[in-house]
Design an enzyme around this catalytic site. Structure first.
Site, PDB file in Angstrom:
ATOM      1  N   HIS A   7       0.830  -1.210   0.000  1.00 50.51           N
ATOM      2  CA  HIS A   7       0.000   0.000   0.000  1.00 50.51           C
ATOM      3  C   HIS A   7       0.854   1.245   0.000  1.00 50.51           C
ATOM      4  O   HIS A   7       2.039   1.204   0.334  1.00 50.51           O
ATOM      5  CB  HIS A   7      -0.985   0.031   1.171  1.00 50.51           C
ATOM      6  CG  HIS A   7      -0.371  -0.005   2.537  1.00 50.51           C
ATOM      7  ND1 HIS A   7      -0.141  -1.177   3.224  1.00 50.51           N
ATOM      8  CD2 HIS A   7       0.071   0.981   3.356  1.00 50.51           C
ATOM      9  CE1 HIS A   7       0.397  -0.903   4.403  1.00 50.51           C
ATOM     10  NE2 HIS A   7       0.551   0.398   4.514  1.00 50.51           N
ATOM     11  N   HIS A  79       3.942   7.056   3.811  1.00 46.91           N
ATOM     12  CA  HIS A  79       4.890   5.954   3.650  1.00 46.91           C
ATOM     13  C   HIS A  79       4.465   5.009   2.532  1.00 46.91           C
ATOM     14  O   HIS A  79       3.328   5.039   2.073  1.00 46.91           O
ATOM     15  CB  HIS A  79       5.090   5.172   4.959  1.00 46.91           C
ATOM     16  CG  HIS A  79       3.889   4.441   5.477  1.00 46.91           C
ATOM     17  ND1 HIS A  79       3.024   4.983   6.403  1.00 46.91           N
ATOM     18  CD2 HIS A  79       3.413   3.199   5.224  1.00 46.91           C
ATOM     19  CE1 HIS A  79       2.076   4.098   6.688  1.00 46.91           C
ATOM     20  NE2 HIS A  79       2.282   3.012   5.980  1.00 46.91           N
ATOM     21  N   GLU A 130       7.624   1.050   5.120  1.00 44.18           N
ATOM     22  CA  GLU A 130       7.105  -0.001   5.988  1.00 44.18           C
ATOM     23  C   GLU A 130       7.353  -1.332   5.297  1.00 44.18           C
ATOM     24  O   GLU A 130       7.141  -1.452   4.087  1.00 44.18           O
ATOM     25  CB  GLU A 130       5.587   0.215   6.187  1.00 44.18           C
ATOM     26  CG  GLU A 130       4.913  -0.851   7.037  1.00 44.18           C
ATOM     27  CD  GLU A 130       3.415  -0.574   7.236  1.00 44.18           C
ATOM     28  OE1 GLU A 130       2.806   0.144   6.426  1.00 44.18           O
ATOM     29  OE2 GLU A 130       2.863  -1.105   8.217  1.00 44.18           O
TER      30      GLU A 130
END
Ligand code: CO
Length: 134
Positions: A7, A79, A130
């Site tokens: 994502h 992020h 991440e």
């Protein structure tokens, strides 16, 4: 080592407005809001054919995105999340190559009940990264 883009996260000052823009204006499939009290955020996920967009809204007084929104009052990209098969092996390789892992370096359980780590943006082209074990 890294796999799919899981994502892209966007921090927003108003989750209702973000949801409306993606649902109505862009015609996307948008999840309900979920409070993540352990992480100080409320999340909404937009499902796209090849990846997801994660909206992050402030939850509580010590939200990790409060400072980001103070600098980016209209919201902004927060992020990128890449998938990895083995988060410990990924972490060890990154640290061996000089990359910094945020916090105590131990994976935490993220928004999808899977182990995640965050990497220092200064070591990754100015972008918070991440890693999620899938
Ligand atoms: Co994320």
């Amino acid at each position: 080592m890294i796999g799919r883009l899981n994502h892209v996260a966007i921090a927003v000052p108003d989750l209702e407005a973000a949801t409306a823009i993606y649902r109505k204006t862009l015609g996307a499939t948008v999840s309900d809001m979920v409070d993540q009290p352990d992480h100080g955020v409320t999340t909404v996920f937009v499902e796209l054919p090849n990846t997801k967009i994660e909206f992050l809204g402030v939850l509580g007084e010590n939200s990790p995105i409060a400072a980001f929104l103070a600098k980016n009052p209209a919201g902004g990209m927060h992020h990128l999340c890449y998938e990895v098969d083995d988060i410990y092996a990924a972490r060890d390789q990154i640290v061996a190559e000089g990359g910094r892992v945020l916090g105590d370096g131990e994976p935490k359980i993220g928004a999808h009940d899977k182990p995640v780590l965050f990497l220092h943006p200064k070591d990754f082209c100015g972008t918070l990264v991440e890693l999620e074990q899938v």
